[in-house]
Motif scaffolding. Structure first.
Motif, PDB file in Angstrom:
ATOM      1  N   ASN A 158       0.740  -1.149  -0.180  1.00 58.85           N
ATOM      2  CA  ASN A 158       0.096   0.035   0.047  1.00 58.85           C
ATOM      3  C   ASN A 158       0.782   1.419   0.110  1.00 58.85           C
ATOM      4  OD1 ASN A 158      -2.287  -1.458   0.035  1.00 58.85           O
ATOM      5  ND2 ASN A 158      -2.824  -1.625   2.153  1.00 58.85           N
ATOM      6  N   SER A 159       1.996   1.396   0.753  1.00 58.65           N
ATOM      7  CA  SER A 159       2.699   2.406   0.655  1.00 58.65           C
ATOM      8  C   SER A 159       3.711   2.506  -0.565  1.00 58.65           C
ATOM      9  CB  SER A 159       3.884   2.119   1.940  1.00 58.65           C
ATOM     10  OG  SER A 159       3.295   2.085   3.301  1.00 58.65           O
ATOM     11  N   ILE A 160       3.801   1.584  -1.071  1.00 58.35           N
ATOM     12  CA  ILE A 160       4.880   1.518  -2.358  1.00 58.35           C
ATOM     13  C   ILE A 160       3.647   2.311  -3.307  1.00 58.35           C
ATOM     14  CG2 ILE A 160       5.570   0.467  -4.338  1.00 58.35           C
ATOM     15  CD1 ILE A 160       6.446  -1.634  -2.201  1.00 58.35           C
ATOM     16  N   ILE A 161       2.395   1.849  -3.506  1.00 58.27           N
ATOM     17  CA  ILE A 161       1.621   2.526  -4.567  1.00 58.27           C
ATOM     18  C   ILE A 161       1.284   3.809  -4.159  1.00 58.27           C
ATOM     19  CG2 ILE A 161      -0.958   2.084  -4.988  1.00 58.27           C
ATOM     20  CD1 ILE A 161      -0.843  -0.799  -5.017  1.00 58.27           C
ATOM     21  N   LYS A 162       1.302   4.232  -2.945  1.00 58.86           N
ATOM     22  CA  LYS A 162       0.987   5.745  -2.712  1.00 58.86           C
ATOM     23  C   LYS A 162       2.290   6.316  -2.840  1.00 58.86           C
ATOM     24  CE  LYS A 162      -2.660   4.495   0.874  1.00 58.86           C
ATOM     25  NZ  LYS A 162      -3.033   4.515   1.991  1.00 58.86           N
ATOM     26  N   THR A 163       3.259   5.906  -3.327  1.00 55.66           N
ATOM     27  CA  THR A 163       4.895   6.845  -3.453  1.00 55.66           C
ATOM     28  C   THR A 163       4.452   8.100  -4.293  1.00 55.66           C
ATOM     29  OG1 THR A 163       5.412   5.491  -5.347  1.00 55.66           O
ATOM     30  CG2 THR A 163       6.122   4.859  -3.033  1.00 55.66           C
ATOM     31  N   GLY A 164       3.544   7.968  -5.036  1.00 54.68           N
ATOM     32  CA  GLY A 164       3.155   9.413  -5.949  1.00 54.68           C
ATOM     33  C   GLY A 164       3.963   9.637  -7.158  1.00 54.68           C
ATOM     34  N   THR A 165       5.300   8.680  -7.657  1.00 51.39           N
ATOM     35  CA  THR A 165       6.307   9.072  -8.526  1.00 51.39           C
ATOM     36  C   THR A 165       6.648   7.833  -9.112  1.00 51.39           C
ATOM     37  OG1 THR A 165       6.837  11.381  -7.579  1.00 51.39           O
ATOM     38  CG2 THR A 165       8.401  10.188  -9.529  1.00 51.39           C
ATOM     39  N   VAL A 166       6.921   7.859 -10.505  1.00 53.59           N
ATOM     40  CA  VAL A 166       7.484   6.422 -11.017  1.00 53.59           C
ATOM     41  C   VAL A 166       8.358   7.049 -12.172  1.00 53.59           C
ATOM     42  CG1 VAL A 166       5.410   4.992 -10.695  1.00 53.59           C
ATOM     43  CG2 VAL A 166       5.639   6.372 -12.807  1.00 53.59           C
ATOM     44  N   GLU A 167       9.404   6.331 -12.384  1.00 57.09           N
ATOM     45  CA  GLU A 167      10.345   6.645 -13.352  1.00 57.09           C
ATOM     46  C   GLU A 167      10.388   5.958 -14.494  1.00 57.09           C
ATOM     47  OE1 GLU A 167      14.216   7.906 -11.038  1.00 57.09           O
ATOM     48  OE2 GLU A 167      13.017   6.555  -9.836  1.00 57.09           O
ATOM     49  N   LEU A 168      10.544   6.045 -15.794  1.00 56.04           N
ATOM     50  CA  LEU A 168      10.437   5.271 -16.847  1.00 56.04           C
ATOM     51  C   LEU A 168      11.789   5.479 -17.304  1.00 56.04           C
ATOM     52  CD1 LEU A 168       7.349   6.162 -18.497  1.00 56.04           C
ATOM     53  CD2 LEU A 168       7.666   4.420 -16.957  1.00 56.04           C
ATOM     54  N   GLY A 169      12.512   4.184 -18.074  1.00 59.18           N
ATOM     55  CA  GLY A 169      13.976   3.916 -18.276  1.00 59.18           C
ATOM     56  C   GLY A 169      14.056   2.825 -18.904  1.00 59.18           C
ATOM     57  N   TYR A 170      15.528   2.479 -18.727  1.00 61.15           N
ATOM     58  CA  TYR A 170      16.209   1.036 -19.160  1.00 61.15           C
ATOM     59  C   TYR A 170      17.098   0.731 -18.117  1.00 61.15           C
ATOM     60  CZ  TYR A 170      19.753   4.202 -21.233  1.00 61.15           C
ATOM     61  OH  TYR A 170      20.452   5.338 -21.421  1.00 61.15           O
ATOM     62  N   ARG A 171      17.382  -0.721 -18.234  1.00 62.56           N
ATOM     63  CA  ARG A 171      18.255  -1.421 -17.408  1.00 62.56           C
ATOM     64  C   ARG A 171      19.784  -1.212 -17.750  1.00 62.56           C
ATOM     65  NH1 ARG A 171      15.567  -5.644 -14.476  1.00 62.56           N
ATOM     66  NH2 ARG A 171      13.332  -5.690 -15.145  1.00 62.56           N
TER      67      ARG A 171
END
Length: 260
Positions: free
Chosen positions: A114-127
């Motif tokens: 639940n805490s992870i889902i509420k973090t508010g920001t995601v990043e897109l990129g590559y490995r």
């Protein structure tokens, strides 16, 4: 549709939309979420205090990976696969622990997810080659991050069988189809998989983004305390907990291998 803890799979297999809602409800309400991977991957999660969600192209289930990657026109999906089994899985340890015992697992609670889902920001990129991540875009809105159980499906002369956890429905004549209905072949049912899914309109995703990163709102030591080393590993230098199955399995997967 209202779902409760007493809701059962057999109530919803006849309606695809209701079935998807049921699988999301179940995904939200598991007590534990176990993420199995190689030791280096689990260490990278702890060190970076984040987890990578991939687009499915390199998953070990080729059919599921391709369906996940290409199955929702107009959107890009990224996911991380957890097991909701309360106990550790011998099958999962054999898959990820391997011959040399180089597997590990991080165990998160419902509250953690639940805490992870509420973090508010995601990043897109590559490995990157060092189990790292190179960022190309940050999203603070316009996405959907959620949990959903996987449905396992098999078919024989008696019809279609579907399974989720300890629930099983047999003899179905047909199975609903929807990009949001996540299905895998029946032989994968030992996983008891629940998936953390990031869903983003395609126009928001840079062409060179192959995965997403979600920050974990915990310190490195807090994450390490949630980690376990494979039962067939000495665990030396990992800093992780011993598997609860340590010493309980005759674990010699390659007793006669020439090159161990």
């Amino acid at each position: 549709m209202k779902y409760t803890k007493d809701s059962r799979l057999e109530q919803y297999v006849g309606n695809t939309d209701d079935l998807i809602g049921f699988l999301k409800y179940k995904g939200d309400n598991h007590k534990q979420f176990k993420y199995y991977a190689g030791v280096k991957t689990i260490k990278a999660i702890c060190n970076s205090q984040s987890i990578l969600l991939s687009d499915g192209k390199n998953w070990n289930d080729l059919v599921d990976g391709m369906d996940f990657h290409e199955g929702m026109p107009g959107y890009r999906r990224f996911g991380a696969c957890f097991s909701f089994s309360v106990s550790e899985s011998v099958a999962m340890w054999m898959l990820y622990g391997g011959i040399r015992g180089e597997g590990a697992m991080i165990e998160l609670s419902r509250s953690d997810l639940n805490s992870i889902i509420k973090t508010g920001t995601v990043e897109l990129g590559y490995r990157t080659n060092d189990h790292g991540f190179s960022q190309v875009e940050i999203l603070e809105s316009g996405y959907n991050l959620y949990r959903q159980d996987i449905l396992y499906v098999g078919e024989d002369d008696n019809g279609i069988t579907v399974k989720r956890s300890d629930e099983r429905v047999e003899g179905l004549n047909n199975m609903g189809s929807s990009p949001s209905l996540l299905k895998k072949a029946y032989p994968w049912a030992y996983e008891n998989e629940v998936r953390l899914i990031l869903e983003i309109p395609e126009e928001y995703v840079p062409k060179n983004a192959e995965c997403a990163r979600v920050k974990l709102p915990f310190t490195e030591s807090e994450l390490s305390s949630r980690c376990y080393i494979a039962p067939n590993s000495t665990g030396v230098g990992s800093g992780f907990n011993r598997s609860r199955l340590k010493g309980e399995i005759r674990w010699n997967l390659c007793s006669s291998c020439e090159n161990k």
